[in-house]
Design a protein around this motif. Structure first.
Motif, PDB file in Angstrom:
ATOM      1  N   ARG A  45       0.839  -1.203   0.000  1.00  0.00           N
ATOM      2  CA  ARG A  45       0.000   0.000   0.000  1.00  0.00           C
ATOM      3  C   ARG A  45       0.870   1.248   0.000  1.00  0.00           C
ATOM      4  NH1 ARG A  45      -4.789  -0.114   4.286  1.00  0.00           N
ATOM      5  NH2 ARG A  45      -4.915   1.983   3.443  1.00  0.00           N
ATOM      6  N   GLY A  46       1.976   1.196   0.736  1.00  0.00           N
ATOM      7  CA  GLY A  46       2.892   2.329   0.792  1.00  0.00           C
ATOM      8  C   GLY A  46       3.461   2.686  -0.571  1.00  0.00           C
ATOM      9  N   VAL A  47       3.691   1.679  -1.387  1.00  0.00           N
ATOM     10  CA  VAL A  47       4.203   1.927  -2.745  1.00  0.00           C
ATOM     11  C   VAL A  47       3.185   2.743  -3.538  1.00  0.00           C
ATOM     12  CG1 VAL A  47       4.813   0.810  -4.939  1.00  0.00           C
ATOM     13  CG2 VAL A  47       5.693  -0.106  -2.773  1.00  0.00           C
ATOM     14  N   PHE A  48       1.911   2.343  -3.467  1.00  0.00           N
ATOM     15  CA  PHE A  48       0.869   3.090  -4.184  1.00  0.00           C
ATOM     16  C   PHE A  48       0.686   4.489  -3.590  1.00  0.00           C
ATOM     17  CE2 PHE A  48      -0.760  -1.267  -5.305  1.00  0.00           C
ATOM     18  CZ  PHE A  48      -0.527  -1.166  -6.663  1.00  0.00           C
ATOM     19  N   GLU A  49       0.712   4.582  -2.268  1.00  0.00           N
ATOM     20  CA  GLU A  49       0.541   5.888  -1.622  1.00  0.00           C
ATOM     21  C   GLU A  49       1.658   6.845  -2.026  1.00  0.00           C
ATOM     22  OE1 GLU A  49       0.096   4.905   2.527  1.00  0.00           O
ATOM     23  OE2 GLU A  49      -1.910   4.056   2.186  1.00  0.00           O
ATOM     24  N   LYS A  50       2.869   6.333  -2.109  1.00  0.00           N
ATOM     25  CA  LYS A  50       3.991   7.174  -2.536  1.00  0.00           C
ATOM     26  C   LYS A  50       3.848   7.552  -4.011  1.00  0.00           C
ATOM     27  CE  LYS A  50       8.999   7.359  -2.692  1.00  0.00           C
ATOM     28  NZ  LYS A  50      10.263   6.682  -2.438  1.00  0.00           N
ATOM     29  N   LYS A  51       3.464   6.586  -4.822  1.00  0.00           N
ATOM     30  CA  LYS A  51       3.335   6.831  -6.266  1.00  0.00           C
ATOM     31  C   LYS A  51       2.283   7.894  -6.565  1.00  0.00           C
ATOM     32  CE  LYS A  51       2.470   4.360 -10.608  1.00  0.00           C
ATOM     33  NZ  LYS A  51       2.307   3.030 -11.210  1.00  0.00           N
ATOM     34  N   TYR A  52       1.157   7.853  -5.854  1.00  0.00           N
ATOM     35  CA  TYR A  52       0.058   8.775  -6.142  1.00  0.00           C
ATOM     36  C   TYR A  52      -0.054   9.919  -5.140  1.00  0.00           C
ATOM     37  CZ  TYR A  52      -1.268   5.464  -9.721  1.00  0.00           C
ATOM     38  OH  TYR A  52      -1.255   4.661 -10.839  1.00  0.00           O
ATOM     39  N   GLY A  53       0.777   9.902  -4.095  1.00  0.00           N
ATOM     40  CA  GLY A  53       0.813  11.009  -3.149  1.00  0.00           C
ATOM     41  C   GLY A  53      -0.413  11.127  -2.258  1.00  0.00           C
ATOM     42  N   MET A  54      -1.094  10.003  -2.035  1.00  0.00           N
ATOM     43  CA  MET A  54      -2.304  10.022  -1.193  1.00  0.00           C
ATOM     44  C   MET A  54      -2.658   8.598  -0.791  1.00  0.00           C
ATOM     45  SD  MET A  54      -5.092  10.764  -4.221  1.00  0.00           S
ATOM     46  CE  MET A  54      -3.992  11.792  -5.182  1.00  0.00           C
ATOM     47  N   ASN A  55      -3.558   8.481   0.181  1.00  0.00           N
ATOM     48  CA  ASN A  55      -4.033   7.156   0.562  1.00  0.00           C
ATOM     49  C   ASN A  55      -5.130   6.711  -0.403  1.00  0.00           C
ATOM     50  OD1 ASN A  55      -6.491   8.346   1.384  1.00  0.00           O
ATOM     51  ND2 ASN A  55      -5.859   8.442   3.513  1.00  0.00           N
ATOM     52  N   LEU A  81      -7.140  -1.212  -9.233  1.00  0.00           N
ATOM     53  CA  LEU A  81      -7.695  -2.527  -8.900  1.00  0.00           C
ATOM     54  C   LEU A  81      -6.818  -3.278  -7.897  1.00  0.00           C
ATOM     55  CD1 LEU A  81      -8.960  -3.567 -12.447  1.00  0.00           C
ATOM     56  CD2 LEU A  81     -10.343  -2.819 -10.487  1.00  0.00           C
ATOM     57  N   GLU A  82      -5.504  -3.221  -8.086  1.00  0.00           N
ATOM     58  CA  GLU A  82      -4.595  -3.894  -7.149  1.00  0.00           C
ATOM     59  C   GLU A  82      -4.657  -3.241  -5.771  1.00  0.00           C
ATOM     60  OE1 GLU A  82      -0.622  -4.239  -8.700  1.00  0.00           O
ATOM     61  OE2 GLU A  82      -1.320  -5.287 -10.487  1.00  0.00           O
ATOM     62  N   TRP A  83      -4.688  -1.938  -5.735  1.00  0.00           N
ATOM     63  CA  TRP A  83      -4.743  -1.178  -4.485  1.00  0.00           C
ATOM     64  C   TRP A  83      -6.034  -1.508  -3.740  1.00  0.00           C
ATOM     65  CZ3 TRP A  83      -3.664   4.816  -4.778  1.00  0.00           C
ATOM     66  CH2 TRP A  83      -3.262   5.295  -3.534  1.00  0.00           C
ATOM     67  N   GLU A  84      -7.129  -1.497  -4.475  1.00  0.00           N
ATOM     68  CA  GLU A  84      -8.417  -1.840  -3.874  1.00  0.00           C
ATOM     69  C   GLU A  84      -8.406  -3.277  -3.338  1.00  0.00           C
ATOM     70  OE1 GLU A  84     -12.991  -1.123  -5.117  1.00  0.00           O
ATOM     71  OE2 GLU A  84     -11.794  -2.262  -6.579  1.00  0.00           O
ATOM     72  N   GLY A  85      -7.790  -4.180  -4.077  1.00  0.00           N
ATOM     73  CA  GLY A  85      -7.661  -5.564  -3.631  1.00  0.00           C
ATOM     74  C   GLY A  85      -6.855  -5.679  -2.347  1.00  0.00           C
ATOM     75  N   LEU A  86      -5.811  -4.873  -2.228  1.00  0.00           N
ATOM     76  CA  LEU A  86      -5.009  -4.879  -0.997  1.00  0.00           C
ATOM     77  C   LEU A  86      -5.846  -4.448   0.202  1.00  0.00           C
ATOM     78  CD1 LEU A  86      -1.680  -3.273  -2.284  1.00  0.00           C
ATOM     79  CD2 LEU A  86      -2.010  -5.642  -1.547  1.00  0.00           C
ATOM     80  N   ILE A  87      -6.670  -3.434   0.013  1.00  0.00           N
ATOM     81  CA  ILE A  87      -7.530  -2.950   1.088  1.00  0.00           C
ATOM     82  C   ILE A  87      -8.495  -4.057   1.510  1.00  0.00           C
ATOM     83  CG2 ILE A  87      -9.293  -1.247   1.728  1.00  0.00           C
ATOM     84  CD1 ILE A  87      -6.516   0.010   1.231  1.00  0.00           C
ATOM     85  N   THR A  88      -9.099  -4.716   0.534  1.00  0.00           N
ATOM     86  CA  THR A  88     -10.047  -5.792   0.820  1.00  0.00           C
ATOM     87  C   THR A  88      -9.358  -6.931   1.562  1.00  0.00           C
ATOM     88  OG1 THR A  88     -11.335  -5.228  -1.144  1.00  0.00           O
ATOM     89  CG2 THR A  88     -11.652  -7.441  -0.231  1.00  0.00           C
TER      90      THR A  88
END
Length: 101
Positions: A45-55, A81-88
């Motif tokens: 999740r941190g990778v996506f948060e860093k890439k997009y600058g938000m949670n 889709l991957e980010w959403e899957g991680l949350i789930t």
């Protein structure tokens, strides 16, 4: 319900946990496995948060409003889709972990 566990698997469980009782060793291993997977999800999740600058919650709001740049580009949509899957997965694992403790 009784479950048969092969002797070699019981030895592995005992070696991993230091616990000779199979049922306790199995619970310990399950908890450890879930903790490990949750740690991996936090990193991913941190990778996506860093890439997009938000949670994800902020990203989803922008997504739903159609305000994500290149929203339907393959990479961006795949990331969503991957980010959403991680949350789930994280939510399900946290629920299971609470049940195990």
């Amino acid at each position: 319900m009784a479950v048969a566990i092969p002797k070699n698997a019981l030895k592995v469980l005992s070696d991993l946990t230091g616990e000779p009782r199979a049922d306790v060793a199995l619970w310990m291993t399950l908890r450890d496995t879930i903790e490990h997977r949750l740690e991996k999800i936090v990193v991913q999740r941190g990778v996506f948060e860093k890439k997009y600058g938000m949670n994800f919650e902020a990203f989803k709001k922008l997504w739903d409003a159609g305000r994500v740049p290149n929203q339907y580009a393959y990479e961006v949509e795949k990331d969503y889709l991957e980010w959403e899957g991680l949350i789930t997965r994280q939510t399900r694992l946290e629920e299971t972990y609470r049940w195990l403790t």
